[in-house]
Design a protein around this motif. Structure first.
Motif, PDB file in Angstrom:
ATOM      1  N   LEU A 115       0.856  -1.186   0.000  1.00  0.00           N
ATOM      2  CA  LEU A 115       0.000   0.000   0.000  1.00  0.00           C
ATOM      3  C   LEU A 115       0.894   1.240   0.000  1.00  0.00           C
ATOM      4  N   GLN A 116       0.701   2.065  -0.993  1.00  0.00           N
ATOM      5  CA  GLN A 116       1.490   3.288  -1.123  1.00  0.00           C
ATOM      6  C   GLN A 116       0.627   4.469  -0.689  1.00  0.00           C
ATOM      7  N   LEU A 117       1.265   5.432  -0.047  1.00  0.00           N
ATOM      8  CA  LEU A 117       0.564   6.663   0.326  1.00  0.00           C
ATOM      9  C   LEU A 117       1.475   7.847   0.061  1.00  0.00           C
ATOM     10  N   GLU A 118       0.967   8.781  -0.722  1.00  0.00           N
ATOM     11  CA  GLU A 118       1.684  10.040  -0.897  1.00  0.00           C
ATOM     12  C   GLU A 118       0.839  11.120  -0.248  1.00  0.00           C
ATOM     13  N   LEU A 119       1.451  11.803   0.712  1.00  0.00           N
ATOM     14  CA  LEU A 119       0.785  12.916   1.396  1.00  0.00           C
ATOM     15  C   LEU A 119       1.489  14.188   0.953  1.00  0.00           C
ATOM     16  N   HIS A 120       0.730  15.219   0.597  1.00  0.00           N
ATOM     17  CA  HIS A 120       1.402  16.480   0.296  1.00  0.00           C
ATOM     18  C   HIS A 120       0.745  17.634   1.026  1.00  0.00           C
ATOM     19  N   CYS A 121       1.587  18.607   1.368  1.00  0.00           N
ATOM     20  CA  CYS A 121       1.105  19.851   1.954  1.00  0.00           C
ATOM     21  C   CYS A 121       2.017  20.955   1.456  1.00  0.00           C
ATOM     22  N   GLU A 122       1.417  21.948   0.803  1.00  0.00           N
ATOM     23  CA  GLU A 122       2.180  23.030   0.168  1.00  0.00           C
ATOM     24  C   GLU A 122       3.246  22.393  -0.726  1.00  0.00           C
ATOM     25  N   ASP A 123       4.548  22.674  -0.485  1.00  0.00           N
ATOM     26  CA  ASP A 123       5.574  22.133  -1.389  1.00  0.00           C
ATOM     27  C   ASP A 123       6.209  20.844  -0.857  1.00  0.00           C
ATOM     28  N   GLN A 124       5.647  20.268   0.188  1.00  0.00           N
ATOM     29  CA  GLN A 124       6.257  19.095   0.815  1.00  0.00           C
ATOM     30  C   GLN A 124       5.501  17.818   0.457  1.00  0.00           C
ATOM     31  N   VAL A 125       6.258  16.796   0.100  1.00  0.00           N
ATOM     32  CA  VAL A 125       5.664  15.504  -0.247  1.00  0.00           C
ATOM     33  C   VAL A 125       6.236  14.440   0.684  1.00  0.00           C
ATOM     34  N   CYS A 126       5.381  13.700   1.318  1.00  0.00           N
ATOM     35  CA  CYS A 126       5.773  12.579   2.187  1.00  0.00           C
ATOM     36  C   CYS A 126       5.324  11.304   1.506  1.00  0.00           C
ATOM     37  N   ARG A 127       6.211  10.325   1.495  1.00  0.00           N
ATOM     38  CA  ARG A 127       5.870   9.048   0.861  1.00  0.00           C
ATOM     39  C   ARG A 127       5.931   7.937   1.907  1.00  0.00           C
ATOM     40  N   GLN A 128       4.818   7.247   2.070  1.00  0.00           N
ATOM     41  CA  GLN A 128       4.751   6.144   3.030  1.00  0.00           C
ATOM     42  C   GLN A 128       4.407   4.848   2.298  1.00  0.00           C
ATOM     43  N   VAL A 129       5.033   3.758   2.753  1.00  0.00           N
ATOM     44  CA  VAL A 129       4.764   2.437   2.177  1.00  0.00           C
ATOM     45  C   VAL A 129       4.383   1.497   3.321  1.00  0.00           C
ATOM     46  N   PHE A 130       3.363   0.671   3.049  1.00  0.00           N
ATOM     47  CA  PHE A 130       2.849  -0.256   4.060  1.00  0.00           C
ATOM     48  C   PHE A 130       2.812  -1.668   3.481  1.00  0.00           C
ATOM     49  N   LYS A 131       3.171  -2.631   4.331  1.00  0.00           N
ATOM     50  CA  LYS A 131       3.034  -4.030   3.913  1.00  0.00           C
ATOM     51  C   LYS A 131       1.810  -4.638   4.574  1.00  0.00           C
ATOM     52  N   ARG A 132       1.259  -5.631   3.907  1.00  0.00           N
ATOM     53  CA  ARG A 132       0.054  -6.269   4.415  1.00  0.00           C
ATOM     54  C   ARG A 132       0.363  -7.054   5.686  1.00  0.00           C
ATOM     55  N   VAL A 133      -0.533  -6.979   6.648  1.00  0.00           N
ATOM     56  CA  VAL A 133      -0.413  -7.765   7.872  1.00  0.00           C
ATOM     57  C   VAL A 133      -1.256  -9.014   7.659  1.00  0.00           C
ATOM     58  N   VAL A 134      -0.614 -10.163   7.782  1.00  0.00           N
ATOM     59  CA  VAL A 134      -1.373 -11.400   7.504  1.00  0.00           C
ATOM     60  C   VAL A 134      -2.061 -11.962   8.728  1.00  0.00           C
TER      61      VAL A 134
END
Ligand code: ECB
Length: 134
Positions: A115-134
């Motif tokens: 699961l990929q997540l890109e969060l942005h605010c103004e000129d800042q980009v945060c990238r988060q990656v999540f793995k599945r919990v089985v």
């Protein structure tokens, strides 16, 4: 139909979360705590209705919405702002625009079974990656 985002996911990486929080105006003390957290996402879907829970040992945040329907969002326990938010599908990405005091939003999609997540605010980009919990 895009691949389902549903399930329980745990954070494996979090790039420039500090930049994102600074852009939101979060103070140093809270940022220091927040930076140490491993977030967990629990995503549930019934039809076009989604519930996205962001869980941590420090704070939790729950967002419920319908795709293509604007709603009022209050980012309680995060930066505590009110936004008018709209979530839509753009190809395989679930994209949220949060209209308010800041220019911000996020996008979720699946890539490499994660699961990929890109969060942005103004000129800042945060990238988060999540793995599945089985
Ligand atoms: C809720 C877990 C993180 C707790 C961080 C606590 C304090 C930091 C204060 C403010 C930072 C502001 C926002 C960043 C927090 C979490 C990032 C994801 C929140 C989000 O918008 O998730 C979306 C997309 O999955 C659904 O709500």
């Amino acid at each position: 139909m895009p691949v389902s985002l549903c399930g329980t996911w745990e954070m494996v990486s979090n790039v420039n979360f500090d930049g994102y929080m600074i852009a939101l105006g979060i103070g140093l003390y809270t940022r220091k705590i927040a930076l140490k957290l491993k977030h967990r996402k629990v995503i549930e879907q019934v039809g076009d209705q989604y519930v996205v829970k962001t869980l941590s040992t420090f704070r939790n945040y729950t967002l419920a919405f319908r795709v293509n329907e604007e709603f009022q969002e209050f980012t309680k326990g995060l930066d505590d702002r009110h936004c008018k938010s709209l979530v839509t599908w753009e190809g395989n990405k679930l994209v949220c625009v949060q209209i308010g005091e800041k220019k911000r939003g996020w996008a979720h999609w699946i890539e490499d079974d994660k699961l990929q997540l890109e969060l942005h605010c103004e000129d800042q980009v945060c990238r988060q990656v999540f793995k599945r919990v089985v």
